[in-house]
Design an enzyme around this catalytic site. Structure first.
Site, mmCIF file in Angstrom:
data_model
loop_
_atom_site.group_PDB
_atom_site.id
_atom_site.type_symbol
_atom_site.label_atom_id
_atom_site.label_comp_id
_atom_site.label_asym_id
_atom_site.label_seq_id
_atom_site.Cartn_x
_atom_site.Cartn_y
_atom_site.Cartn_z
ATOM 1 N N LYS A 1 0.778 -1.329 0.020
ATOM 2 C CA LYS A 1 0.218 0.049 0.008
ATOM 3 C C LYS A 1 0.784 1.154 0.119
ATOM 4 O O LYS A 1 1.826 1.312 0.983
ATOM 5 C CB LYS A 1 -0.967 -0.019 1.323
ATOM 6 C CG LYS A 1 -2.366 0.514 0.850
ATOM 7 C CD LYS A 1 -2.866 0.319 2.481
ATOM 8 C CE LYS A 1 -4.347 0.583 2.452
ATOM 9 N NZ LYS A 1 -4.959 0.678 3.596
HETATM 10 C C1 E4P Z 1 -8.371 1.562 3.694
HETATM 11 O O1 E4P Z 1 -7.448 0.779 3.070
HETATM 12 C C2 E4P Z 1 -8.236 2.204 5.059
HETATM 13 O O2 E4P Z 1 -7.477 1.283 5.805
HETATM 14 C C3 E4P Z 1 -9.303 2.590 5.557
HETATM 15 O O3 E4P Z 1 -10.518 2.118 5.019
HETATM 16 C C4 E4P Z 1 -9.523 3.885 6.049
HETATM 17 O O4 E4P Z 1 -10.665 3.886 6.915
HETATM 18 P P1 E4P Z 1 -10.968 5.098 8.106
HETATM 19 O O5 E4P Z 1 -11.095 6.429 7.127
HETATM 20 O O6 E4P Z 1 -12.405 4.705 8.673
HETATM 21 O O7 E4P Z 1 -9.800 5.188 8.893
#
Ligand code: E4P
Length: 217
Positions: free
Chosen positions: A83
């Site tokens: 990522k």
């Molecule tokens: C995506 O890969 C992220 O880990 C995640 O969806 C972030 O979500 P949040 O905005 O609830 O922290």
């Protein structure tokens, strides 16, 4: 539609995986913090449970270091998706890492133009954040729809991974729009099974069953 679990909670992931609900997992530094575990160790355990892509996030800001971190994270297991953030350096790292045949999830996407750049850089997955756009009074689902249209217009193969999912309607709406994947916290996935009429209907059936005086077992 594929379901990813947005969590580094091994027990919750394993429970959903046993139910056939898990096509992959996404983690991020905040979720690693929440797990209280060491990133390599917990990610390895998740990869041993889940067959599909498991996203592990780099924390460097410069492309060269992101690439190094990405290569290290990819050593954890064959199903790691690296990522990287949607920054100029993140796009450079995406291009190099996908060129090496690795899966790359470009995260923190908040605009259609960002998603277009990620696809051009060869991203395997693009992660538009629905909830965080809703938080600032924009419509996160509109972004999912825009990216779907743009990717379909030009045949981009980057998969749309709807992220920052906070509510059950985010899942159904993203599915209606045609997002390829949704990543949701375990609590949201469990909540999808709930409906007040299901609960009310069940109570009515149980009251009538009691009156029959019968038993199945
Ligand atoms: C995506 O890969 C992220 O880990 C995640 O969806 C972030 O979500 P949040 O905005 O609830 O922290």
């Amino acid at each position: 539609m594929k379901f990813f679990v947005d969590s580094a909670d091994v027990e919750a992931i394993a429970e959903l995986n046993d139910l056939g609900m898990v096509d992959g997992v996404t983690t991020n530094p905040s979720l690693i913090l929440k797990s209280g575990r060491e990133i390599i160790e917990v990610t390895k355990e998740i990869c041993s449970i889940v067959k599909g892509p498991v996203s592990a996030e780099v924390v460097a800001l410069k492309a060269e270091q992101m690439i190094e971190e990405g290569r290290k994270l990819a050593e954890i297991a064959d199903n790691i998706a690296i990522k990287v953030p949607l920054t100029w350096d993140g796009l450079k790292a995406c291009k190099v890492l996908t060129g090496e045949g690795r899966m790359v999830n470009v995260t923190l996407c908040f605009s259609a133009n960002q998603a277009l750049l990620a696809a051009k850089a060869g991203a395997t997955f693009i992660s538009p954040f629905i909830g965080r756009l809703d938080d600032i009074n924009l419509d996160g689902l509109d972004l999912i729809a825009d990216i779907r249209t743009i990717y379909d217009n030009y045949g981009f193969e980057t998969e749309i991974l709807a992220a920052s999912v906070r509510a059950v309607n985010h899942v159904s709406e993203a599915a209606l729009i045609g997002a390829d994947i949704v990543t949701a916290p375990p609590a949201v996935i469990r909540k999808m099974a709930e409906h007040p009429l299901t609960e009310k209907g069940l109570q009515g059936f149980l009251r009538d069953w009691e009156k029959t005086g019968q038993k199945i077992l």
